[in-house]
Design a protein around this motif. Structure first.
Motif, PDB file in Angstrom:
ATOM      1  N   PRO A 316      61.317  77.923  35.538  1.00  0.00           N
ATOM      2  CA  PRO A 316      61.860  77.557  34.222  1.00  0.00           C
ATOM      3  C   PRO A 316      63.233  76.898  34.308  1.00  0.00           C
ATOM      4  CG  PRO A 316      61.869  79.956  34.534  1.00  0.00           C
ATOM      5  CD  PRO A 316      61.062  79.377  35.651  1.00  0.00           C
ATOM      6  N   LYS A 317      64.013  77.261  35.326  1.00  0.00           N
ATOM      7  CA  LYS A 317      65.354  76.695  35.496  1.00  0.00           C
ATOM      8  C   LYS A 317      65.310  75.198  35.792  1.00  0.00           C
ATOM      9  CE  LYS A 317      69.517  77.419  38.332  1.00  0.00           C
ATOM     10  NZ  LYS A 317      70.086  78.222  39.449  1.00  0.00           N
ATOM     11  N   TYR A 318      64.338  74.788  36.658  1.00  0.00           N
ATOM     12  CA  TYR A 318      64.247  73.397  37.074  1.00  0.00           C
ATOM     13  C   TYR A 318      63.084  72.656  36.407  1.00  0.00           C
ATOM     14  CZ  TYR A 318      67.312  75.117  40.821  1.00  0.00           C
ATOM     15  OH  TYR A 318      68.336  75.681  41.531  1.00  0.00           O
ATOM     16  N   GLY A 319      62.444  73.298  35.447  1.00  0.00           N
ATOM     17  CA  GLY A 319      61.235  72.738  34.845  1.00  0.00           C
ATOM     18  C   GLY A 319      61.405  71.359  34.251  1.00  0.00           C
ATOM     19  N   ALA A 320      62.583  71.089  33.674  1.00  0.00           N
ATOM     20  CA  ALA A 320      62.790  69.796  33.021  1.00  0.00           C
ATOM     21  C   ALA A 320      62.684  68.637  33.994  1.00  0.00           C
ATOM     22  CB  ALA A 320      64.157  69.781  32.331  1.00  0.00           C
ATOM     23  N   LEU A 321      63.171  68.834  35.229  1.00  0.00           N
ATOM     24  CA  LEU A 321      63.105  67.763  36.219  1.00  0.00           C
ATOM     25  C   LEU A 321      61.655  67.485  36.601  1.00  0.00           C
ATOM     26  CD1 LEU A 321      64.473  65.776  38.117  1.00  0.00           C
ATOM     27  CD2 LEU A 321      64.766  67.638  39.779  1.00  0.00           C
ATOM     28  N   PHE A 322      60.854  68.539  36.737  1.00  0.00           N
ATOM     29  CA  PHE A 322      59.444  68.334  37.079  1.00  0.00           C
ATOM     30  C   PHE A 322      58.673  67.747  35.896  1.00  0.00           C
ATOM     31  CE2 PHE A 322      60.727  71.415  40.316  1.00  0.00           C
ATOM     32  CZ  PHE A 322      60.224  70.781  41.451  1.00  0.00           C
ATOM     33  N   ALA A 323      59.066  68.122  34.678  1.00  0.00           N
ATOM     34  CA  ALA A 323      58.426  67.530  33.505  1.00  0.00           C
ATOM     35  C   ALA A 323      58.662  66.019  33.472  1.00  0.00           C
ATOM     36  CB  ALA A 323      58.962  68.177  32.234  1.00  0.00           C
ATOM     37  N   LYS A 324      59.804  65.598  34.000  1.00  0.00           N
ATOM     38  CA  LYS A 324      60.155  64.180  34.035  1.00  0.00           C
ATOM     39  C   LYS A 324      59.442  63.444  35.165  1.00  0.00           C
ATOM     40  CE  LYS A 324      62.991  60.683  32.824  1.00  0.00           C
ATOM     41  NZ  LYS A 324      62.941  60.032  31.504  1.00  0.00           N
ATOM     42  N   THR A 325      59.189  64.135  36.291  1.00  0.00           N
ATOM     43  CA  THR A 325      58.663  63.461  37.478  1.00  0.00           C
ATOM     44  C   THR A 325      57.165  63.641  37.682  1.00  0.00           C
ATOM     45  OG1 THR A 325      59.342  65.389  38.798  1.00  0.00           O
ATOM     46  CG2 THR A 325      60.860  63.525  38.734  1.00  0.00           C
ATOM     47  N   VAL A 326      56.577  64.686  37.125  1.00  0.00           N
ATOM     48  CA  VAL A 326      55.135  64.912  37.282  1.00  0.00           C
ATOM     49  C   VAL A 326      54.404  64.145  36.183  1.00  0.00           C
ATOM     50  CG1 VAL A 326      53.280  66.628  37.311  1.00  0.00           C
ATOM     51  CG2 VAL A 326      55.486  67.155  38.363  1.00  0.00           C
ATOM     52  N   THR A 327      53.876  62.981  36.532  1.00  0.00           N
ATOM     53  CA  THR A 327      53.330  62.078  35.509  1.00  0.00           C
ATOM     54  C   THR A 327      51.854  61.731  35.709  1.00  0.00           C
ATOM     55  OG1 THR A 327      54.106  60.186  36.814  1.00  0.00           O
ATOM     56  CG2 THR A 327      55.587  61.033  35.103  1.00  0.00           C
ATOM     57  N   SER A 328      51.203  62.306  36.725  1.00  0.00           N
ATOM     58  CA  SER A 328      49.799  61.992  36.955  1.00  0.00           C
ATOM     59  C   SER A 328      49.140  63.121  37.738  1.00  0.00           C
ATOM     60  CB  SER A 328      49.662  60.686  37.755  1.00  0.00           C
ATOM     61  OG  SER A 328      50.035  60.908  39.119  1.00  0.00           O
ATOM     62  N   GLU A 329      47.836  63.007  37.901  1.00  0.00           N
ATOM     63  CA  GLU A 329      47.102  63.996  38.689  1.00  0.00           C
ATOM     64  C   GLU A 329      47.620  64.040  40.125  1.00  0.00           C
ATOM     65  OE1 GLU A 329      42.545  64.403  40.333  1.00  0.00           O
ATOM     66  OE2 GLU A 329      42.812  63.887  38.213  1.00  0.00           O
ATOM     67  N   LEU A 366      52.991  71.622  33.474  1.00  0.00           N
ATOM     68  CA  LEU A 366      53.162  70.848  34.703  1.00  0.00           C
ATOM     69  C   LEU A 366      51.852  70.737  35.471  1.00  0.00           C
ATOM     70  CD1 LEU A 366      56.592  72.296  35.898  1.00  0.00           C
ATOM     71  CD2 LEU A 366      56.164  70.135  34.702  1.00  0.00           C
ATOM     72  N   LEU A 367      50.894  71.597  35.135  1.00  0.00           N
ATOM     73  CA  LEU A 367      49.578  71.572  35.770  1.00  0.00           C
ATOM     74  C   LEU A 367      48.487  71.563  34.709  1.00  0.00           C
ATOM     75  CD1 LEU A 367      50.026  74.274  38.583  1.00  0.00           C
ATOM     76  CD2 LEU A 367      50.116  71.781  38.853  1.00  0.00           C
ATOM     77  N   GLU A 368      47.491  70.742  34.912  1.00  0.00           N
ATOM     78  CA  GLU A 368      46.342  70.727  34.018  1.00  0.00           C
ATOM     79  C   GLU A 368      45.241  71.606  34.587  1.00  0.00           C
ATOM     80  OE1 GLU A 368      45.253  66.659  33.712  1.00  0.00           O
ATOM     81  OE2 GLU A 368      47.070  66.064  32.641  1.00  0.00           O
ATOM     82  N   GLU A 369      44.442  72.165  33.699  1.00  0.00           N
ATOM     83  CA  GLU A 369      43.391  73.099  34.113  1.00  0.00           C
ATOM     84  C   GLU A 369      42.448  72.483  35.140  1.00  0.00           C
ATOM     85  OE1 GLU A 369      39.666  75.530  32.067  1.00  0.00           O
ATOM     86  OE2 GLU A 369      41.329  74.847  30.813  1.00  0.00           O
ATOM     87  N   GLU A 370      42.006  71.260  34.894  1.00  0.00           N
ATOM     88  CA  GLU A 370      41.040  70.628  35.784  1.00  0.00           C
ATOM     89  C   GLU A 370      41.627  70.433  37.190  1.00  0.00           C
ATOM     90  OE1 GLU A 370      41.973  69.494  32.869  1.00  0.00           O
ATOM     91  OE2 GLU A 370      40.186  69.784  31.609  1.00  0.00           O
ATOM     92  N   VAL A 371      42.905  70.046  37.241  1.00  0.00           N
ATOM     93  CA  VAL A 371      43.541  69.772  38.531  1.00  0.00           C
ATOM     94  C   VAL A 371      43.702  71.048  39.348  1.00  0.00           C
ATOM     95  CG1 VAL A 371      45.633  68.930  39.678  1.00  0.00           C
ATOM     96  CG2 VAL A 371      44.757  67.745  37.655  1.00  0.00           C
ATOM     97  N   VAL A 372      44.225  72.094  38.714  1.00  0.00           N
ATOM     98  CA  VAL A 372      44.464  73.332  39.451  1.00  0.00           C
ATOM     99  C   VAL A 372      43.148  74.016  39.834  1.00  0.00           C
ATOM    100  CG1 VAL A 372      44.668  74.921  37.481  1.00  0.00           C
ATOM    101  CG2 VAL A 372      45.950  75.361  39.563  1.00  0.00           C
ATOM    102  N   THR A 373      42.116  73.866  39.006  1.00  0.00           N
ATOM    103  CA  THR A 373      40.811  74.452  39.335  1.00  0.00           C
ATOM    104  C   THR A 373      40.200  73.749  40.545  1.00  0.00           C
ATOM    105  OG1 THR A 373      40.413  75.095  37.042  1.00  0.00           O
ATOM    106  CG2 THR A 373      38.499  74.951  38.475  1.00  0.00           C
ATOM    107  N   GLN A 374      40.263  72.412  40.546  1.00  0.00           N
ATOM    108  CA  GLN A 374      39.733  71.652  41.680  1.00  0.00           C
ATOM    109  C   GLN A 374      40.517  71.982  42.953  1.00  0.00           C
ATOM    110  OE1 GLN A 374      40.781  69.018  43.771  1.00  0.00           O
ATOM    111  NE2 GLN A 374      38.746  68.611  44.600  1.00  0.00           N
ATOM    112  N   TRP A 375      41.829  72.060  42.827  1.00  0.00           N
ATOM    113  CA  TRP A 375      42.684  72.412  43.971  1.00  0.00           C
ATOM    114  C   TRP A 375      42.329  73.809  44.493  1.00  0.00           C
ATOM    115  CZ3 TRP A 375      45.988  76.649  43.904  1.00  0.00           C
ATOM    116  CH2 TRP A 375      46.833  76.791  45.008  1.00  0.00           C
ATOM    117  N   GLY A 376      42.148  74.743  43.585  1.00  0.00           N
ATOM    118  CA  GLY A 376      41.961  76.132  43.971  1.00  0.00           C
ATOM    119  C   GLY A 376      40.639  76.433  44.633  1.00  0.00           C
ATOM    120  N   THR A 377      39.669  75.546  44.476  1.00  0.00           N
ATOM    121  CA  THR A 377      38.332  75.826  45.016  1.00  0.00           C
ATOM    122  C   THR A 377      37.955  74.932  46.193  1.00  0.00           C
ATOM    123  OG1 THR A 377      37.425  74.395  43.280  1.00  0.00           O
ATOM    124  CG2 THR A 377      37.419  76.760  42.853  1.00  0.00           C
TER     125      THR A 377
END
Length: 415
Positions: A316-329, A366-377
Motif C-alpha cells: 500500500p505504501k508504494y502502490g501508487a507507483l505500480f498503479a502508474k507503471t502497471v499498464t498491461s498484462e 494491480l492484478l487482474e483475475e484472469e492474469v493471476v489465475t493463469q500465472w498461478g496454474t
C-alpha cells in the motif's frame, strides 16, 4: 538475510537484477585422516538452477582436483574426497559453468546438453534456447567421458501432474522456453478455509490511500519541482539517459538502464524523510530519464528494489507507483515475477504470506483475475528456476481458491 545465499550464475556479472541466479555453493568437512571428505549439502539445488544433473559438477570437481567422488542421489548427498575449501570449489564451479553450461556464443546459461553421434564419434553440444546457437564443449576434458556414459535424461513433454515435475529431475531442463506452459500446480491437501477467511478479513484493513491524482503527478514532475525534489533524493547519483529503445536491456550489463533504476531506487527509498509521494514521483521521473518508464521490465526491477520482508506494509505504501507503471498484462506478469523472486529467492520465509501478498496487489487493482489465475496454474522458468516457481505457485493456492469461489458467488448472484 536469506538473499546472502543467492548469487548470479555468472559471478562475473555484477548486477543484482541479473535474471539467472543460483544458491551459493556450501561445503561441510567430515571425517579425519585418510577418511576426510568434503560434502556439498546443496549441490542438488545448485545443479537444479543450472539445469544439470548434480553428478556432473561433482564429478567435474573430482576431475579438476584429482580426487575420488561419490554420489547418493536418493539422499542428495554429493562428496569429494579430501578437505577442500568452499571458495576453491566455487571457483571450480565457475569453470564448470563456463565449460558446460554457458552458451559459447551469447554467454546465456539457458542451454541443454545434447549428445550427437557421428559414426563412432560422439560430441557433446550446448543447445542454447536464448540465441539458438549450438556450440560444442571441449571433448578433451575428462568430464566428457562421464557425461557420455551418463547422458542427460531427455525430459518427456505432455505429461500431466507429474508430482515433483521435470525441474526435480535436474537434467536438461533448459529445453523449455521461458514462457512455455508446464504441468499445472497440483492441488494442496491441507484445508485452506481458515486462511481464506484471514485473507478476506485482512483485505479490508488495507490502506487505500495509495493513489496520486493526475495533478499531483504533473505538479511534482514539473521541471522546477522535480529538480528540487530529485536533488534531495539522488544524493549525488547522476541520471544517465539511455535512448536505445531496448525493451529488455542487457542482463549482463550492470550499467543498463534497468540496473541504474534499481540501484537508484534502493539507495533513495530510505532518504525521502517520510515524503513517500515525492519519492514515488521522483522514481517515476528517474525511469522517464532512462527512457524505460513504459517497459514491463521496469516493473520487475521496481518490485525487486522496493519490496523487502515487510512487503505487506510496503504494497500500500508504494502502490501508487505500480498503479502508474502497471499498464498491461505483460506488466502484471512482470510484477508477479518480482514477487516470485522476492519470496522464492530473497525471502523464502515469506512463502506462507503469498496469498496475502496477492490479495494486497489484487485489492489495489494491480492484478487482474484472469492474469493471476493463469500465472498461478502454470509453472514457468521466466523469472526463477522451475522448482522455485512451483513452490511459489503452490503457496498461492488459497488465494486462487478464494478467487474461484468469489467468481462462483458472483455467477450465482446474476442468475
Amino acid at each position: 538475510m536469506a538473499s546472502a545465499g543467492i548469487v548470479n550464475i555468472r559471478r562475473d556479472v555484477d548486477d543484482k537484477f541479473y535474471r539467472y541466479r543460483m544458491p551459493l555453493l556450501t561445503t561441510k568437512i567430515e571425517g579425519k585422516g585418510n577418511g576426510i571428505k568434503t560434502v556439498i549439502p546443496n549441490m542438488a539445488d545448485v545443479a537444479r538452477a543450472l539445469s544439470r544433473p548434480p553428478t556432473y559438477p561433482t564429478k567435474f570437481f573430482g576431475c579438476e582436483l584429482g580426487a575420488q567422488t561419490s554420489f547418493d542421489e536418493k539422499n542428495e548427498r554429493y562428496i569429494v574426497n579430501g578437505a577442500h575449501d568452499a571458495n576453491r570449489l566455487r571457483e571450480l564451479l565457475d569453470g564448470f559453468i563456463d565449460k558446460f553450461v554457458l552458451c559459447k556464443s551469447c554467454k546465456n546459461p539457458e542451454t541443454e546438453l545434447i549428445i550427437l553421434k557421428q559414426g563412432r564419434a560422439e560430441d557433446i553440444i550446448r543447445d542454447c534456447k536464448a540465441c539458438g546457437e549450438r556450440t560444442g564443449v571441449d571433448m578433451r576434458h575428462k568430464l566428457t567421458t562421464f557425461i557420455l556414459k551418463n547422458p542427460p535424461v531427455k525430459i518427456k513433454k505432455g505429461k500431466k501432474k507429474t508430482g515433483t515435475g521435470d525441474a526435480a529431475a535436474g537434467v536438461g531442463g533448459g529445453g523449455d522456453s521461458p514462457d512455455a506452459e508446464a504441468s499445472p500446480v497440483e492441488n494442496g491437501a491441507e484445508s485452506d478455509d481458515e486462511l481464506t477467511k484471514k485473507i478476506k478479513a485482512e483485505a479490508k484493513d488495507l490502506n487505500d490511500d495509495t493513489t496520486l491524482t493526475k495533478e499531483e503527478w504533473s505538479a511534482d514532475t514539473s521541471p522546477e519541482a522535480v529538480k528540487q525534489r530529485i536533488k534531495a533524493l539522488e544524493g549525488g547519483i547522476a541520471g544517465v539517459s539511455i535512448a536505445n529503445g531496448d525493451d529488455e536491456g542487457s542482463d549482463d550489463d550492470a550499467n543498463s538502464p534497468y540496473s541504474q533504476l534499481g540501484k537508484w531506487v534502493e539507495e533513495s527509498k530510505d532518504n525521502h524523510e517520510g515524503d513517500t509521494k515525492t519519492f514515488l514521483v521522483a522514481a517515476y521521473k528517474k525511469a522517464e530519464e532512462l527512457g524505460i518508464e513504459k517497459k514491463h521490465k521496469s516493473v520487475l526491477v521496481l518490485a525487486q528494489a522496493l519490496f523487502t520482508d515487510d512487503v505487506l506494509n510496503e504494497i500500500p505504501k508504494y502502490g501508487a507507483l505500480f498503479a502508474k507503471t502497471v499498464t498491461s498484462e505483460k506488466h502484471q506478469k512482470a510484477l508477479l515475477g518480482g514477487i516470485e523472486r522476492l519470496v522464492g529467492l530473497s525471502h523464502p520465509d515469506l512463502l506462507p504470506a503469498v496469498p496475502k501478498i496477492l490479495m494486497a496487489l489484487y485489492q489495489l487493482d494491480l492484478l487482474e483475475e484472469e492474469v493471476v489465475t493463469q500465472w498461478g496454474t502454470h509453472v514457468s522458468k521466466k523469472y526463477t528456476d522451475k522448482e522455485t516457481s512451483k513452490k511459489v505457485r503452490k503457496a498461492s493456492e488459497p488465494f486462487l481458491k478464494w478467487l474461484e469461489e468469489a467468481d462462483d458467488d458472483s455467477d450465482d448472484g446474476e442468475q
